[in-house]
Design an enzyme around this catalytic site. Structure first.
Site, PDB file in Angstrom:
ATOM      1  N   GLN A  19      -5.067   9.731  14.864  1.00 49.04           N
ATOM      2  CA  GLN A  19      -6.324   9.664  14.330  1.00 49.04           C
ATOM      3  C   GLN A  19      -7.276  10.813  13.876  1.00 49.04           C
ATOM      4  OE1 GLN A  19     -10.713   7.610  15.735  1.00 49.04           O
ATOM      5  NE2 GLN A  19      -8.847   6.989  16.956  1.00 49.04           N
ATOM      6  N   PHE A  99       0.428  18.575  15.374  1.00 49.56           N
ATOM      7  CA  PHE A  99       1.624  18.625  16.281  1.00 49.56           C
ATOM      8  C   PHE A  99       1.444  19.397  17.743  1.00 49.56           C
ATOM      9  CE2 PHE A  99       3.770  17.792  12.578  1.00 49.56           C
ATOM     10  CZ  PHE A  99       4.551  16.761  12.651  1.00 49.56           C
ATOM     11  N   GLU A 142      -8.131  10.968  23.039  1.00 51.18           N
ATOM     12  CA  GLU A 142      -9.667  10.801  22.702  1.00 51.18           C
ATOM     13  C   GLU A 142     -10.169  11.008  24.173  1.00 51.18           C
ATOM     14  OE1 GLU A 142     -13.354  10.299  21.518  1.00 51.18           O
ATOM     15  OE2 GLU A 142     -11.663   9.913  19.967  1.00 51.18           O
ATOM     16  N   ASP A 171     -11.363  12.133  18.602  1.00 51.91           N
ATOM     17  CA  ASP A 171     -10.608  12.078  17.320  1.00 51.91           C
ATOM     18  C   ASP A 171     -11.341  12.165  15.980  1.00 51.91           C
ATOM     19  OD1 ASP A 171      -8.208  11.558  18.764  1.00 51.91           O
ATOM     20  OD2 ASP A 171      -8.563   9.564  19.421  1.00 51.91           O
ATOM     21  N   GLY A 250     -34.220  13.234  23.821  1.00 52.09           N
ATOM     22  CA  GLY A 250     -34.737  14.187  22.646  1.00 52.09           C
ATOM     23  C   GLY A 250     -36.239  14.422  22.882  1.00 52.09           C
ATOM     24  N   GLY A 251     -36.795  14.088  24.043  1.00 46.57           N
ATOM     25  CA  GLY A 251     -38.353  14.300  24.306  1.00 46.57           C
ATOM     26  C   GLY A 251     -39.000  12.987  23.899  1.00 46.57           C
TER      27      GLY A 251
END
Length: 438
Positions: A19, A99, A142, A171, A250-251
């Site tokens: 992937q 690889f 993953e 991925d 995020g607030g």
């Protein structure tokens, strides 16, 4: 038309599987690069055979990550196959591989040798961990990357275990980072004439997307609490960033809230955000105008300890509304929200089809299938998505481009140095060197 695409003329050797690497090279192919997927003669990319829904046809796992590419099947363990690979390197602009560490060296294709063959080549590499990591030899997929990059420890609910995300943070995210690096190196080559090695580790790419959690770790160490997390003000904090459930982070406080039909539909929910500067209109939207000036609700600080009572009140308002009806009302009040969309809803979404974000394409053997299109939109062109190649579908074509004549090509097929769809059939899986990570 293809000659006018942004990356037209860029030749890419896609020596990747699964992937992360294929996601990177597919993006380059969408934008006009000639991407040649170099595969083993016995089975090709392992995802061709994984999670098949149609017997003897390439799996969706493969087709959805390899559109717009050509396929060359060669055995680099043979002298003839290695010679083809070296010729490709001489005439290409980019090589991408994922690889296991040292595998390219063992093939006789070390970075030093590649530089000798083509000093201008940009070499892109995906690894599980960067070269400085003590875990550099670990095999990574993953969810391993999500664990190592900080995503798992900060995802889920505070009274449960770490939770993986369905999004491919390890991925496809790593592939996107690598594509940015490769394009940057190509721009650098225009100035210097030199290629370079570009490496992205899956751990690093996941951490890059978790940067706000790294922000929170530093804040926690300084002040001892995180006021936007559900644990504040009545819960307790340790010395590490906790899991925050569905908190906004995020607030701007937010949560997943039930809508009409939630008892039978697992996705009958919306995500609702309480935006500080829009509090008065939010109160009006949910039928609670009195909250706008109530001292217990008027400020963010006052609302914090009553947050879940507020969300419960909003759910009462949502009880007789579907998620779509709710969002249609809330959007008129500029409340940041969205329906929780299932994959089926996304697959058949007419807007996503119209924009080219979701497309139907044709492939030999499989026929029509659904796949993602480019998430990046341009004013001057729209990428055309084509079906993924069969294993070795373009072997003879590529060899001819490299100067091999018909007799030489036939001999290479006979010797097993190359493979392809000459018989119109896919090869069977085989044991060869495979990538250590996606």
């Amino acid at each position: 038309m293809t000659d006018t695409l942004p990356l037209a003329g860029i030749k890419v050797i896609d020596f990747t599987g699964v992937q992360a690497g294929p996601a990177c090279t597919q993006l380059l192919a969408w934008f006009g690069a000639d991407v040649l997927k170099v595969e083993r003669t016995s089975g090709g990319d392992v995802t061709r055979n994984q999670l098949r829904d149609i017997p003897d046809a390439d799996a969706l796992y493969f087709t959805m990550l390899n559109s717009n590419k050509r396929s060359l099947a060669i055995d680099t363990k043979t002298p003839e196959g290695l010679a083809v690979m070296e010729q490709l390197i001489r005439v290409s602009d980019v090589l991408v591989e994922n690889f296991a560490p040292g595998a390219m060296d063992r093939m006789g294709l070390s970075w030093e040798h590649i530089q000798e063959l083509n000093p201008g080549l940009v070499y892109g590499s995906v690894k599980g961990f960067n070269d400085e990591s003590s875990y550099a030899d670990l095999k990574v997929y993953e969810n391993v990357a999500q664990a190592a990059g900080g995503a798992l420890s900060t995802t889920g609910f505070w009274d449960g275990p770490p939770t993986v995300s369905a999004a491919a943070l390890g991925d496809s995210n790593t592939g996107m980072h690598l594509a940015i690096g490769i394009l940057t190196a190509l721009l650098s080559r225009e100035k210097t004439g030199q290629g370079q090695k570009v490496s992205v580790s899956m751990q690093d790419a996941v951490l890059n997307l978790c940067r706000v959690k790294l922000r929170d770790q530093q804040r926690l160490e300084r002040v001892g609490h995180l006021e936007e997390y559900p644990q504040y003000p009545n819960g307790t904090f340790t010395d590490v960033v906790p899991r925050g459930g569905n908190a906004g982070g995020g607030g701007q406080p937010g949560w997943v809230l039930k809508c009409k039909g939630w008892e039978d539909d697992p996705n009958a929910y919306i995500y609702f955000t309480i935006q500080e500067q829009n509090w008065a209109r939010t109160c009006e939207a949910i039928g609670k105008p009195e909250w706008a000036d109530d001292p217990d609700h008027r400020t963010a600080a006052a609302r914090q300890e009553r947050l879940f009572d507020i969300f419960a009140g909003i759910e009462e308002w949502l009880a007789d509304k579907t998620k779509y009806e709710a969002v249609d009302i809330l959007r008129t009040y500029e409340v940041p929200c969205a329906p929780v969309l299932s994959m089926k809803e996304l697959a058949y979404d007419s807007d996503l089809r119209k924009s080219g974000t979701v497309v139907e394409v044709e492939q030999k053997q499989r026929g029509t299938y659904l796949t993602v299109g480019s998430p990046i939109k341009f004013s001057d062109f729209t990428p055309t998505i084509t079906g993924a190649p069969l294993l070795g579908e373009h072997t003879d074509e590529v060899l001819a481009e490299l100067g091999y004549d018909a007799d030489q090509i036939a001999a290479m097929h006979a010797d097993g140095a190359v493979g392809g769809a000459r018989t119109g059939e896919l090869s069977a899986p085989g044991d060869v060197v495979t990538a250590s990570q996606q």
